[in-house]
Write a protein that holds these residues in place. Sequence first.
Motif, PDB file in Angstrom:
ATOM      1  N   ARG A 286     -12.827 -28.585 -52.011  1.00 21.96           N
ATOM      2  CA  ARG A 286     -13.300 -29.199 -50.769  1.00 21.96           C
ATOM      3  C   ARG A 286     -12.098 -29.744 -50.006  1.00 21.96           C
ATOM      4  NH1 ARG A 286     -18.874 -28.090 -49.922  1.00 21.96           N
ATOM      5  NH2 ARG A 286     -19.963 -28.304 -51.917  1.00 21.96           N
ATOM      6  N   ASN A 288     -11.067 -32.579 -46.748  1.00 17.20           N
ATOM      7  CA  ASN A 288     -11.629 -33.670 -45.952  1.00 17.20           C
ATOM      8  C   ASN A 288     -11.649 -33.310 -44.473  1.00 17.20           C
ATOM      9  OD1 ASN A 288      -8.902 -33.971 -45.354  1.00 17.20           O
ATOM     10  ND2 ASN A 288      -8.915 -36.197 -45.551  1.00 17.20           N
ATOM     11  N   TYR A 295      -9.474 -31.308 -52.597  1.00 12.32           N
ATOM     12  CA  TYR A 295      -9.996 -31.738 -53.891  1.00 12.32           C
ATOM     13  C   TYR A 295     -10.464 -30.506 -54.661  1.00 12.32           C
ATOM     14  CZ  TYR A 295      -9.850 -36.210 -51.531  1.00 12.32           C
ATOM     15  OH  TYR A 295      -9.417 -37.315 -50.845  1.00 12.32           O
ATOM     16  N   ASN A 333     -18.418 -32.677 -53.907  1.00 13.96           N
ATOM     17  CA  ASN A 333     -18.463 -32.706 -52.447  1.00 13.96           C
ATOM     18  C   ASN A 333     -18.119 -34.098 -51.944  1.00 13.96           C
ATOM     19  OD1 ASN A 333     -18.786 -31.741 -49.865  1.00 13.96           O
ATOM     20  ND2 ASN A 333     -20.921 -31.113 -50.121  1.00 13.96           N
ATOM     21  N   LEU A 334     -17.514 -34.125 -50.761  1.00 10.69           N
ATOM     22  CA  LEU A 334     -17.303 -35.368 -50.022  1.00 10.69           C
ATOM     23  C   LEU A 334     -18.538 -35.659 -49.188  1.00 10.69           C
ATOM     24  CD1 LEU A 334     -13.777 -34.319 -48.897  1.00 10.69           C
ATOM     25  CD2 LEU A 334     -14.162 -36.505 -50.055  1.00 10.69           C
ATOM     26  N   ASP A 335     -18.900 -36.937 -49.089  1.00  8.03           N
ATOM     27  CA  ASP A 335     -20.022 -37.254 -48.209  1.00  8.03           C
ATOM     28  C   ASP A 335     -19.544 -37.167 -46.757  1.00  8.03           C
ATOM     29  OD1 ASP A 335     -18.685 -39.735 -47.699  1.00  8.03           O
ATOM     30  OD2 ASP A 335     -20.628 -40.703 -47.424  1.00  8.03           O
ATOM     31  N   GLY A 338     -16.681 -39.244 -45.505  1.00 10.50           N
ATOM     32  CA  GLY A 338     -15.386 -39.077 -46.149  1.00 10.50           C
ATOM     33  C   GLY A 338     -14.983 -40.248 -47.015  1.00 10.50           C
ATOM     34  N   LEU A 341     -16.912 -39.431 -52.806  1.00 10.97           N
ATOM     35  CA  LEU A 341     -16.906 -38.083 -53.361  1.00 10.97           C
ATOM     36  C   LEU A 341     -17.781 -38.091 -54.607  1.00 10.97           C
ATOM     37  CD1 LEU A 341     -14.033 -35.584 -53.718  1.00 10.97           C
ATOM     38  CD2 LEU A 341     -15.224 -36.281 -55.802  1.00 10.97           C
ATOM     39  N   VAL A 356     -13.113 -42.900 -51.975  1.00  6.56           N
ATOM     40  CA  VAL A 356     -11.948 -42.152 -51.514  1.00  6.56           C
ATOM     41  C   VAL A 356     -11.057 -43.091 -50.697  1.00  6.56           C
ATOM     42  CG1 VAL A 356     -11.117 -40.169 -50.184  1.00  6.56           C
ATOM     43  CG2 VAL A 356     -13.326 -40.042 -51.383  1.00  6.56           C
ATOM     44  N   LEU A 363      -8.886 -41.106 -55.613  1.00  4.50           N
ATOM     45  CA  LEU A 363     -10.255 -41.420 -56.008  1.00  4.50           C
ATOM     46  C   LEU A 363     -10.287 -42.587 -56.979  1.00  4.50           C
ATOM     47  CD1 LEU A 363     -11.517 -37.766 -56.697  1.00  4.50           C
ATOM     48  CD2 LEU A 363     -11.649 -39.059 -54.544  1.00  4.50           C
TER      49      LEU A 363
END
Length: 381
Positions: A286, A288, A295, A333-335, A338, A341, A356, A363
């Motif tokens: 993923r 950002n 990531y 996944n990142l929300d 951002g 995670l 994050v 992290l």
Amino acid sequence: RKGHVPTPPHHHTLITKMKQVIGTLVLVASFFLLQVTEARYVYIGTAQDPPGGIVIFNQNADGTLTPYTTAPIGQPWWIAFHPSGKYAYTMNNNGYASFAVEEDGNLTFMNDQPSGGHGPTYVSVHPSGNYIFGANYDDGTFVVFPLNEDGSIGAISDVLKPGVGDNAIPSRQEGPHAHMIIPTPNDTMIVGMDLGADKMWIFDLDTSSGKLSLGEVPYGQVASGSGCRHIVFHPTMDYAYIASEMSSGLHAFIFNSSRGSFVTIQTVSTNPDDYDGGATYAGEIRINAKGTYLYVTNRGADTVAVFSINQSNGKVTPVQWISSYGSYPRGMNLDPTGKFLYVANQNGNNVVAYTVDQTSGQLTYIAQYPVQIAVDVEFNF
């Protein structure tokens, strides 16, 4: 003064207390309004069979999760949402299925269609909202389905099987294995990841017929035996990044979105140079929203790797490896903010939440939540 009635002393005290209570209520109401405003639903794809399926959580403002409900479906390995936010798509054993997304975040099954191949493993939606794309891992086919006006899936419009097995690793590359298919930054150009062929196929989409054809530059490729799995594109620059499963490689490319060509910039390991922990396989990748950090999950090593991205040349530099707090982190996944995670540990049967750092990209562990055979993490908005 004549006619003046003195205010009892306790009356002032009462008014003061009432003001304090009202102030407290306003603060409490503001807090809960903030919680409601920032909360969203987190959808976990799994390899469960009914009554299991897509496991849904409420996301709290601090990144923690609260169990909500489950939408029953057979082995929903991957989830994709329609651009309108009204519909969701996933697998239903050997088919692709559609759901209506209710206002309360729940999913209501609409219909499904046969996969057009074997072993559906990935689904994505065209930005127009008119088509979905599927990758069938077992037989290496890429498929296209038109979407009906109500969001349900229409009859298949195309099936392609462009690859043959690289055979560099016979146990994994005896034939083509389609692992992902998504639109490129050029919406009429689609990329299909073929783990068995070590190729990134480039297709042109006919938006009127739903047919795919190989592009002007039909494919890019990674080193034989790498097993290219998933790809992400830089949000503002002409870079693409690929996680290769068998080599645990992270590949950086210049991607020409007009021609569909890949030019290699760099290849690095997704593990530290001194890693000696046994077999490990890159899983999810993923990027950002700012395009500053990547990531990657490492299954076997059971870590999440964090890389910074040099904005001037696209090269990556490792900045952190952190435990996945579970076994075999397949999805991640990142929300949308951002700030958080989430990692899906397939064999660890849990989903793990992290904060994050907005400056370093690093992290920090928050908490973990039980989910049987968790494989994907997705958000609707």
